[in-house]
Design a protein around this motif. Structure first.
Motif, short mmCIF file in Angstrom:
data_model
loop_
_atom_site.label_atom_id
_atom_site.label_comp_id
_atom_site.label_asym_id
_atom_site.label_seq_id
_atom_site.Cartn_x
_atom_site.Cartn_y
_atom_site.Cartn_z
N ARG A 200 68.58 -43.00 -60.59
CA ARG A 200 69.20 -41.80 -61.15
C ARG A 200 70.26 -41.24 -60.21
NH1 ARG A 200 64.81 -39.37 -61.29
NH2 ARG A 200 65.26 -37.91 -59.60
N GLN A 201 69.97 -41.26 -58.92
CA GLN A 201 70.88 -40.66 -57.95
C GLN A 201 72.11 -41.52 -57.67
OE1 GLN A 201 68.21 -39.77 -54.70
NE2 GLN A 201 67.05 -38.32 -55.96
N PRO B 159 69.28 -32.27 -62.91
CA PRO B 159 68.47 -33.40 -63.41
C PRO B 159 68.75 -34.72 -62.70
CG PRO B 159 69.39 -32.13 -65.24
CD PRO B 159 70.05 -31.63 -63.99
N THR B 160 69.99 -34.94 -62.27
CA THR B 160 70.31 -36.19 -61.60
C THR B 160 69.61 -36.28 -60.25
OG1 THR B 160 72.48 -36.14 -62.68
CG2 THR B 160 72.19 -37.71 -60.89
N LEU B 161 69.57 -35.18 -59.54
CA LEU B 161 68.92 -35.16 -58.23
C LEU B 161 67.40 -35.14 -58.36
CD1 LEU B 161 69.09 -34.88 -55.13
CD2 LEU B 161 69.26 -32.39 -55.46
N TYR B 162 66.87 -34.32 -59.26
CA TYR B 162 65.43 -34.06 -59.30
C TYR B 162 64.69 -34.70 -60.47
CZ TYR B 162 66.32 -30.57 -55.69
OH TYR B 162 66.68 -29.93 -54.53
N ASN C 164 64.92 -30.30 -65.34
CA ASN C 164 65.80 -29.13 -65.30
C ASN C 164 65.14 -27.90 -64.71
OD1 ASN C 164 65.45 -30.45 -67.79
ND2 ASN C 164 67.23 -29.47 -68.58
N HIS C 165 64.28 -28.05 -63.74
CA HIS C 165 63.62 -26.92 -63.10
C HIS C 165 64.46 -26.39 -61.94
CE1 HIS C 165 59.60 -28.85 -64.59
NE2 HIS C 165 60.38 -28.44 -65.57
N THR C 166 64.23 -25.15 -61.58
CA THR C 166 64.97 -24.53 -60.48
C THR C 166 64.29 -24.88 -59.16
OG1 THR C 166 65.55 -22.69 -61.93
CG2 THR C 166 65.86 -22.35 -59.57
#
Length: 410
Positions: free
Chosen positions: A137-138, A222-225, A228-230
């Motif tokens: 993803r990253q 979303p790409t990093l984690y 879609n959470h903060t």
């Protein structure tokens, strides 16, 4: 007409994310050579664990021996003399008043938000375990904000461009190459702007000199984690090298209990009497040059960026500080919301995303209220800022409000 435009926009977004779903979700088929390369990278990133902790958010953290953390793979740190009990030797206590013009319950307690279970054993630090899906993803992570503020202040041609990339809604210190800042701090309200695919939206404190910078704040990415959470994040850039959290050598963790990349349970809700916020500090140790990350009302030390990993910031002070929001979208995709998703208007801490208590530390380590803070917007049609340097009764009352794009202007 407005409804028709929104319908077209929604259809476009659905088609885009359907066509790119496999890429966004990290389901791209890999060759055997690529699989082997990923396995090798995972082995390098995930150090042997003394203990493993599964958090309530579903993330896995490995308690890694302090001396075996990834930071020490950095060439400049091979012969380091750091130790697990390191503490900053900062010259003065940097205090942001906790009082606010709104009833804020958000002194988000470390024990409730970023601490899970009993933490890691003494002598170890919690490192988020990287998975193969994370790496896939990253691969689609955008480049860093590869520009300096000064270069944009003279250029207005970018303002109306809608071709993707980063957009900022910030206040900053006045541009002056003779500035000498040993750090800065802020209290930021916590929000969860809606993003999809490769979009991201964040609020951060950024400290910079030339090609080197450090950031701390919250982001939805979303790409990093992968969701879609903060999340609580840090980032550094040293020349052409950059990364988030502990995904590359550089940042030295010393705290056994606080998790980088962890999730905020409590999110502000527009119009609520109670809003949620958090304290962020970056402070240079004048004794040895380490740039310390401190969080919370009690200024809990998380770790530091050693000066040896930088070039412009290696033996010098920062020249620019930024506070506020930044959003990213890939080319051809509309920009995501920033903060609340509405333009600040009145302004009102119960309605608008903000950073407050904006302070800088001078080259003597003294705390100074950041009173003169010009506004900078890459695109004033998309996002807006209201700066209130004297907007409250505290010793450091400075508020800046940011957000957009307002739904009524879509």
């Amino acid at each position: 007409m407005l409804i028709h435009q929104r319908t077209i926009l929604q259809i476009f977004l659905v088609l885009y994310f359907l066509l790119n779903y496999d890429k966004v979700q990290g389901e791209t088929k890999l060759s055997k050579l690529e699989e082997l390369a990923l396995e090798k990278q995972l082995k390098r990133l995930n150090k042997p664990a003394v203990k493993t902790i599964k958090t309530k958010w579903g993330d896995t953290y490995d308690c890694v021996n302090f001396y075996k953390q990834l930071a020490f793979d950095h060439p400049s740190l091979k012969n380091h003399n750091f130790y697990p009990e390191m503490k900053p030797t900062l010259s003065t206590i940097k205090q942001i008043p906790s009082a606010s013009t709104v009833d804020i319950s958000s002194k988000i307690l470390l024990e409730n938000e970023l601490l899970e279970n009993e933490g890691c054993p003494s002598g170890t630090v919690p490192i988020k375990r990287v998975t193969k899906d994370d790496l896939i993803r990253q691969r689609r992570m955008p480049p860093p904000e590869d520009f300096t503020l000064e270069s944009h202040l003279e250029d207005t041609t970018h303002i109306l461009e809608e071709t993707g990339g980063y957009k900022r809604a910030i206040v900053h210190t006045p541009s002056d190459p003779n500035n000498k800042f040993a750090g800065a701090a802020m209290i930021a309200s916590i929000w969860n702007p809606h993003v999809e695919g490769q979009q991201s939206s964040a609020c951060r404190l950024k400290i910079q000199k030339g090609p080197d910078s450090m950031q701390v704040g919250w982001r939805v990415d979303p790409t990093l984690y992968g969701n879609n959470h903060t999340k609580f994040f840090i980032h550094f850039q040293a020349g052409n090298t950059h990364c988030f959290n502990t995904l590359c050598p550089g940042f030295v963790l010393v705290n056994s209990n606080i998790y980088l990349g962890s999730e905020f349970d409590h999110i502000s809700r527009r119009g609520n009497e109670t809003q949620w916020e958090f304290f962020f500090y970056i402070d240079r140790d004048l004794v040895n040059g380490n740039w310390w990350l401190l969080i919370g009302e009690n200024q809990t030390a998380i770790g530091f960026w050693p000066p040896g990993i930088f070039t412009a910031l290696s033996n010098d002070f920062a020249t620019n500080i930024e506070w506020g929001g930044v959003a990213y979208t890939p080319p051809g995709v509309p920009y995501p919301p920033m903060g609340t998703g509405f333009f600040p208007a009145i302004p009102d801490p119960k309605l608008d995303a903000y950073c407050r208590g904006l302070i800088v530390f001078n080259n003597k380590g003294e705390t100074i209220n950041a009173e003169k803070t010009p506004i900078f917007l890459d695109n004033p049609i998309l996002y807006r800022v209201i700066d209130e340097p004297h907007g409250g009764p505290e010793n450091f009352p400075h508020y800046m409000f940011y957000g957009g794009p307002d739904d009524t202007h879509m």
